[in-house]
Design a protein around this motif. Structure first.
Motif, PDB file in Angstrom:
ATOM      1  N   ILE A 306       1.050   3.215   9.109  1.00 16.52           N
ATOM      2  CA  ILE A 306       0.757   3.084   7.858  1.00 16.52           C
ATOM      3  C   ILE A 306      -0.675   4.064   7.551  1.00 16.52           C
ATOM      4  O   ILE A 306      -0.732   4.644   6.623  1.00 16.52           O
ATOM      5  N   ARG A 309       0.534   7.508   7.561  1.00 21.04           N
ATOM      6  CA  ARG A 309       1.506   7.879   6.595  1.00 21.04           C
ATOM      7  C   ARG A 309       0.664   7.732   5.239  1.00 21.04           C
ATOM      8  O   ARG A 309       1.406   7.284   4.165  1.00 21.04           O
ATOM      9  N   SER A 310      -0.449   7.644   5.211  1.00 21.72           N
ATOM     10  CA  SER A 310      -1.315   7.228   3.929  1.00 21.72           C
ATOM     11  C   SER A 310      -1.097   8.291   2.674  1.00 21.72           C
ATOM     12  O   SER A 310      -0.854   7.893   1.508  1.00 21.72           O
ATOM     13  N   ILE A 313       2.223   7.387   1.370  1.00 15.97           N
ATOM     14  CA  ILE A 313       2.281   6.020   0.724  1.00 15.97           C
ATOM     15  C   ILE A 313       1.673   6.561  -0.744  1.00 15.97           C
ATOM     16  O   ILE A 313       2.223   6.066  -1.599  1.00 15.97           O
ATOM     17  N   ASN A 323       5.080  -1.834  -4.156  1.00 16.65           N
ATOM     18  CA  ASN A 323       4.317  -2.004  -2.937  1.00 16.65           C
ATOM     19  C   ASN A 323       5.410  -2.395  -2.022  1.00 16.65           C
ATOM     20  O   ASN A 323       5.351  -2.176  -0.776  1.00 16.65           O
ATOM     21  N   ARG A 327       6.636  -1.231   1.612  1.00 19.60           N
ATOM     22  CA  ARG A 327       6.342  -1.966   2.751  1.00 19.60           C
ATOM     23  C   ARG A 327       7.789  -2.037   3.579  1.00 19.60           C
ATOM     24  O   ARG A 327       7.753  -2.018   4.933  1.00 19.60           O
ATOM     25  N   PHE A 330       8.456   0.772   6.129  1.00 14.86           N
ATOM     26  CA  PHE A 330       7.613   0.734   7.351  1.00 14.86           C
ATOM     27  C   PHE A 330       8.250  -0.531   8.159  1.00 14.86           C
ATOM     28  O   PHE A 330       8.223  -0.274   9.168  1.00 14.86           O
ATOM     29  N   SER A 402       2.118  -5.432   7.124  1.00 12.34           N
ATOM     30  CA  SER A 402       2.467  -4.588   6.122  1.00 12.34           C
ATOM     31  C   SER A 402       1.703  -4.490   4.723  1.00 12.34           C
ATOM     32  O   SER A 402       1.906  -3.673   3.906  1.00 12.34           O
ATOM     33  N   VAL A 405      -0.261  -1.680   3.065  1.00 11.44           N
ATOM     34  CA  VAL A 405       0.214  -0.781   2.042  1.00 11.44           C
ATOM     35  C   VAL A 405      -0.317  -0.891   0.723  1.00 11.44           C
ATOM     36  O   VAL A 405      -0.605   0.106  -0.040  1.00 11.44           O
TER      37      VAL A 405
END
Length: 417
Positions: A306, A309-310, A313, A323, A327, A330, A402, A405
């Motif tokens: 997470i 991969r911000s 996102i 959201n 989630r 992931f 998760s 996120v």
């Protein structure tokens, strides 16, 4: 199209994206999952087969259910009953019962010039189910019994044979004491075979021979026996079948006949079966700990994914993706990674089981563990259930982490990039 599954597929399978993953952390997590699943597979295989081995050995000496005189106590000197019981035909038709056979036991001792050993002489008939002793026969042959003549052959354990230095073909002298008799009665019998079960509590005790020898020692008529032994087809139904047998025995009891009772093998040897039941708790503890290890390994891997991969996102959020949908991306990716670790866990666990099953690499001391080698049970159903349980539990444990996120802001994550 399942957009979340498509994105997670690209992240997992596209080699150009592998550079974004923290490979070392992911590999450690996968190694933890593989090791945990392998341990669970091997643990369940060993415990289930170990319990089965010990249980079958105890049953081999005493059957599943015995019908004996109500006045008999915790002794092998059992008061006689008649073999001509009205309930036997009814029991033969009872579902779940494989065989019904008669037996007679007599405590005594076997003596040589150098040693002496207390024994239980168990007499059986020609139609006795010899499959257990045939499986554990290490030398010689089984006694060749018949319905007419009294046979002077016995089956001896390897422990008694080694202790008294008696070999196959030798003669053994047995002594028995009857109530109200001063002098013991003596039998000289030929050792026709030697067995080994590694269950020393029984190997040091039982000698198997002709039931007519026990009847002669006790001055019984041919219709007198110590009791009936019943073998059932499924151990799980033992309590139910014993209740059915007890009901029939009680219903057929006459006023002047002996009072009979039933006794299951679990009540006859409670210390052994209580010990085996404790092993189930050990398995559940191992499974619980290994699932925790696998779950926390994947939690750490998910958090790393997470954070790495911000930016992605942030872009997805800027494009209006909710959201929960992000989630799910992931969570799908975590399931793919968990499956890869489980694949290696299955390979390792099954390989260990097969190597032990066919090559017996790990030996045990039979005096302590009652078996010569570590037993393993290769059961496809157990392996499938462990895999399903592992993937379900780890996925459920990842739902809460998760949630991170939703804490990522699109403007900050894109600006950071």
């Amino acid at each position: 199209m399942n957009t979340e599954l498509f994105i997670s597929n690209r992240l997992f399978f596209d080699k150009s994206n592998q550079q974004f993953l923290s490979k070392k952390i992911i590999r450690i997590a996968l190694f933890g999952i593989a090791l945990g699943l392998a341990v669970m597979i091997v643990s369940v295989a060993v415990i289930t087969d170990f319990k089965s081995e010990i249980r079958n050995k105890v049953i081999g000496f005493g059957s599943h259910i015995q019908i004996i005189n109500y006045e008999s106590k915790n002794s092998y000197e059992i008061p006689p009953i008649s073999r001509n019981q009205p309930f036997t035909n009814d029991l033969k038709n009872l579902k779940g019962i494989e065989t019904i056979q008669v037996f007679a036991t007599k405590p005594g001792m076997i003596k040589t010039d150098e040693s002496i050993q207390g024994i239980i002489f168990k007499g059986v008939e020609p139609n006795y189910n010899w499959s257990f002793f045939q499986k554990n026969l290490v030398e010689g042959q089984l006694p060749l019994l018949n319905d007419t003549n009294r046979i002077n052959e016995i089956l001896l354990s390897e422990n008694i044979s080694r202790l008294l230095k008696i070999k196959t073909g030798d003669s053994a002298v047995l002594y028995f004491v009857n109530e109200n008799e001063v002098n013991p009665r003596m039998l000289q019998l030929k050792v026709c075979g030697i067995y080994r079960t590694s269950l020393e509590e029984f190997d040091n005790l039982f000698i198997i021979g002709d039931i007519k020898q026990v009847q002669r020692l006790n001055d019984w008529q041919n219709d007198k026996i110590s009791g009936f032994e019943i073998l059932v087809s499924d151990f799980k139904n033992l309590d139910f079948i014993e209740q059915e047998v007890r009901n029939r025995v009680v219903n057929y009891s006459g006023e002047n006949s002996e009072i009979l009772r039933t006794e299951s093998i679990t009540r006859q040897y409670p210390q052994i079966f209580d010990w085996l039941s404790i092993l189930d708790m050990n398995v559940w503890v191992i499974l619980f700990l290994m699932l925790l290890v696998a779950g926390f390994n994947m939690i750490s891997a998910l958090l790393v994914l997470i954070l790495e991969r911000s930016t992605m996102i942030g872009v997805l959020k800027a494009l209006g993706s909710p959201n929960w949908n992000i989630r799910k991306v992931f969570l799908y990716l975590s399931v793919f990674l968990t499956s890869r670790g489980m694949l290696w866990g299955n390979v390792i666990g099954i390989a260990i089981i097969l190597l032990q099953k066919f090559f017996h690499l790990i030996k045990l001391n039979p005096a302590t563990y009652y078996v010569d080698v570590v037993p393993v049970n290769f059961n496809i159903l157990h392996i499938l259930l462990l895999n399903i349980g592992c993937i379900v539990v780890t996925t459920l444990m990842l739902i809460i982490p998760s949630y991170l996120v939703s804490k990522i802001s699109p403007d900050k994550s894109i600006k950071f990039d």
